[in-house]
Design a protein around this motif. Structure first.
Motif, PDB file in Angstrom:
ATOM      1  N   ASP A   1      -4.220   1.573 -14.643  1.00 46.85           N
ATOM      2  CA  ASP A   1      -4.195   3.031 -14.503  1.00 46.85           C
ATOM      3  C   ASP A   1      -4.033   3.776 -15.823  1.00 46.85           C
ATOM      4  O   ASP A   1      -3.693   4.953 -15.835  1.00 46.85           O
ATOM      5  CB  ASP A   1      -3.102   3.439 -13.532  1.00 46.85           C
ATOM      6  CG  ASP A   1      -1.731   2.966 -13.960  1.00 46.85           C
ATOM      7  OD1 ASP A   1      -1.647   2.229 -14.949  1.00 46.85           O
ATOM      8  OD2 ASP A   1      -0.751   3.336 -13.290  1.00 46.85           O
TER       9      ASP A   1
ATOM     10  N   SER B   1      -3.073  -2.588 -10.509  1.00 47.29           N
ATOM     11  CA  SER B   1      -4.077  -1.606 -10.903  1.00 47.29           C
ATOM     12  C   SER B   1      -4.007  -1.388 -12.409  1.00 47.29           C
ATOM     13  O   SER B   1      -2.974  -1.600 -13.041  1.00 47.29           O
ATOM     14  CB  SER B   1      -3.857  -0.280 -10.179  1.00 47.29           C
ATOM     15  OG  SER B   1      -2.631   0.295 -10.553  1.00 47.29           O
TER      16      SER B   1
ATOM     17  N   THR C   1     -10.545   2.425  -0.733  1.00 49.86           N
ATOM     18  CA  THR C   1      -9.647   1.434  -0.133  1.00 49.86           C
ATOM     19  C   THR C   1      -9.739   1.475   1.391  1.00 49.86           C
ATOM     20  O   THR C   1      -9.805   0.429   2.048  1.00 49.86           O
ATOM     21  CB  THR C   1      -8.194   1.680  -0.579  1.00 49.86           C
ATOM     22  OG1 THR C   1      -8.127   1.633  -2.000  1.00 49.86           O
ATOM     23  CG2 THR C   1      -7.248   0.660   0.020  1.00 49.86           C
TER      24      THR C   1
ATOM     25  N   LEU D   1      -1.957   3.320   4.777  1.00 50.05           N
ATOM     26  CA  LEU D   1      -2.578   4.180   3.775  1.00 50.05           C
ATOM     27  C   LEU D   1      -2.739   5.604   4.312  1.00 50.05           C
ATOM     28  O   LEU D   1      -2.342   6.576   3.665  1.00 50.05           O
ATOM     29  CB  LEU D   1      -3.935   3.619   3.358  1.00 50.05           C
ATOM     30  CG  LEU D   1      -4.714   4.446   2.341  1.00 50.05           C
ATOM     31  CD1 LEU D   1      -4.001   4.464   1.000  1.00 50.05           C
ATOM     32  CD2 LEU D   1      -6.121   3.896   2.179  1.00 50.05           C
TER      33      LEU D   1
ATOM     34  N   ASN E   1       2.210   2.155  -3.446  1.00 45.94           N
ATOM     35  CA  ASN E   1       1.255   1.999  -4.559  1.00 45.94           C
ATOM     36  C   ASN E   1       1.645   0.850  -5.478  1.00 45.94           C
ATOM     37  O   ASN E   1       1.612   0.974  -6.696  1.00 45.94           O
ATOM     38  CB  ASN E   1       1.132   3.284  -5.374  1.00 45.94           C
ATOM     39  CG  ASN E   1       0.334   4.341  -4.668  1.00 45.94           C
ATOM     40  OD1 ASN E   1      -0.602   4.027  -3.949  1.00 45.94           O
ATOM     41  ND2 ASN E   1       0.716   5.586  -4.849  1.00 45.94           N
TER      42      ASN E   1
ATOM     43  N   ILE F   1       0.844  -1.209   0.000  1.00 47.59           N
ATOM     44  CA  ILE F   1       0.000   0.000   0.000  1.00 47.59           C
ATOM     45  C   ILE F   1       0.873   1.251   0.000  1.00 47.59           C
ATOM     46  O   ILE F   1       0.581   2.219  -0.689  1.00 47.59           O
ATOM     47  CB  ILE F   1      -0.918   0.002   1.244  1.00 47.59           C
ATOM     48  CG1 ILE F   1      -2.046  -1.003   1.091  1.00 47.59           C
ATOM     49  CG2 ILE F   1      -1.461   1.390   1.535  1.00 47.59           C
ATOM     50  CD1 ILE F   1      -3.312  -0.486   0.493  1.00 47.59           C
TER      51      ILE F   1
ATOM     52  N   THR G   1      -7.315   9.733  -7.432  1.00 49.63           N
ATOM     53  CA  THR G   1      -6.410   9.105  -6.456  1.00 49.63           C
ATOM     54  C   THR G   1      -6.997   9.178  -5.051  1.00 49.63           C
ATOM     55  O   THR G   1      -6.980   8.190  -4.314  1.00 49.63           O
ATOM     56  CB  THR G   1      -5.025   9.796  -6.499  1.00 49.63           C
ATOM     57  OG1 THR G   1      -4.498   9.664  -7.819  1.00 49.63           O
ATOM     58  CG2 THR G   1      -4.067   9.163  -5.508  1.00 49.63           C
TER      59      THR G   1
ATOM     60  N   ARG H   1      -0.371   8.715   2.945  1.00 49.69           N
ATOM     61  CA  ARG H   1      -1.033   9.822   2.245  1.00 49.69           C
ATOM     62  C   ARG H   1      -0.890  11.126   3.027  1.00 49.69           C
ATOM     63  O   ARG H   1      -0.724  12.179   2.430  1.00 49.69           O
ATOM     64  CB  ARG H   1      -2.503   9.516   1.986  1.00 49.69           C
ATOM     65  CG  ARG H   1      -2.760   8.325   1.083  1.00 49.69           C
ATOM     66  CD  ARG H   1      -1.777   8.169  -0.068  1.00 49.69           C
ATOM     67  NE  ARG H   1      -2.102   7.047  -0.913  1.00 49.69           N
ATOM     68  CZ  ARG H   1      -1.391   5.946  -1.024  1.00 49.69           C
ATOM     69  NH1 ARG H   1      -0.278   5.782  -0.336  1.00 49.69           N
ATOM     70  NH2 ARG H   1      -1.735   4.982  -1.837  1.00 49.69           N
TER      71      ARG H   1
ATOM     72  N   ARG I   1      -9.951   6.800  -4.859  1.00 51.58           N
ATOM     73  CA  ARG I   1      -9.459   5.427  -4.735  1.00 51.58           C
ATOM     74  C   ARG I   1      -9.015   5.136  -3.307  1.00 51.58           C
ATOM     75  O   ARG I   1      -9.338   4.084  -2.735  1.00 51.58           O
ATOM     76  CB  ARG I   1      -8.290   5.208  -5.697  1.00 51.58           C
ATOM     77  CG  ARG I   1      -7.670   3.815  -5.578  1.00 51.58           C
ATOM     78  CD  ARG I   1      -6.248   3.764  -6.057  1.00 51.58           C
ATOM     79  NE  ARG I   1      -5.398   4.626  -5.244  1.00 51.58           N
ATOM     80  CZ  ARG I   1      -4.231   5.107  -5.637  1.00 51.58           C
ATOM     81  NH1 ARG I   1      -3.770   4.838  -6.828  1.00 51.58           N
ATOM     82  NH2 ARG I   1      -3.513   5.855  -4.842  1.00 51.58           N
ATOM     83  N   ASP I   2      -8.295   6.078  -2.712  1.00 49.66           N
ATOM     84  CA  ASP I   2      -7.822   5.883  -1.340  1.00 49.66           C
ATOM     85  C   ASP I   2      -8.980   5.832  -0.345  1.00 49.66           C
ATOM     86  O   ASP I   2      -8.949   5.054   0.614  1.00 49.66           O
ATOM     87  CB  ASP I   2      -6.833   6.983  -0.953  1.00 49.66           C
ATOM     88  CG  ASP I   2      -5.516   6.862  -1.702  1.00 49.66           C
ATOM     89  OD1 ASP I   2      -5.259   5.804  -2.301  1.00 49.66           O
ATOM     90  OD2 ASP I   2      -4.739   7.834  -1.671  1.00 49.66           O
TER      91      ASP I   2
END
Length: 159
Positions: free
Chosen positions: A77, A75, A99, A147, A71, A68, A92, A151, A95-96
């Motif tokens: 992409d 995927s 998730t 995650l 990344n 994670i 993005t 981030r 998606r996060d």
């Protein structure tokens, strides 16, 4: 502060990767033991295949946290790569968020499964099923934590 989050995420991800690699070694040893017992000695073990299966689940759940952070999950992409920067950033973050929601659901329902497993015993190893089931909420919580931290450590990069 973002450096603290990035370093924390990196530390947890590397630790998860290390644990997953150690579990992989244990799984390979278990499978090797089963092969030798079955084909060389002629007396297969009852526990080795079950242990390998439980370790594979733990490797998958704990090792996912290591992926994670960078990344590295599978995927597609190609469409995202064609988007303009602001749209790419939005996708993005979306998606996060998805998730993180899935990780939360896996942690919650995985914990319920741990409770159910405390009343069951595995056939080969004779351990409470709550022990192997613990990998599910633990891995989901680790993925969510990595995650969020990774981030948060990249907020200044995103703009």
């Amino acid at each position: 502060m973002t450096k603290f989050f990035a370093k924390s995420s990196n530390f947890i991800a590397k630790g998860s990767g290390l644990v997953a690699n150690l579990l992989l070694i244990a799984m390979l040893m278990s499978i090797g033991t089963q092969v030798i017992a079955r084909f060389v000695i002629g007396a297969p073990t009852v526990w080795a295949e079950e242990l390998a299966r439980f370790l594979l689940i733990a490797i998958t759940m704990v090792g996912a946290a290591a992926l994670i952070e960078k990344n590295k999950h599978i995927s597609i992409d190609i469409v995202v790569a064609l988007l303009p920067p602001r749209a790419k950033l939005f996708v993005t973050w979306l998606r996060d968020a998805i998730t993180l929601s899935v990780c939360g659901l896996m942690a919650y329902y995985g914990w319920l499964l741990v409770g159910i497993g405390s009343r069951q015993t595995s056939t080969g190893l004779g351990v409470r099923m709550s022990l192997p089931y613990t990998a599910i909420p633990l891995g989901a919580a680790l993925m969510a934590l990595v995650l969020v931290l990774s981030r948060a450590g990249r907020i200044s990069e995103d703009g």
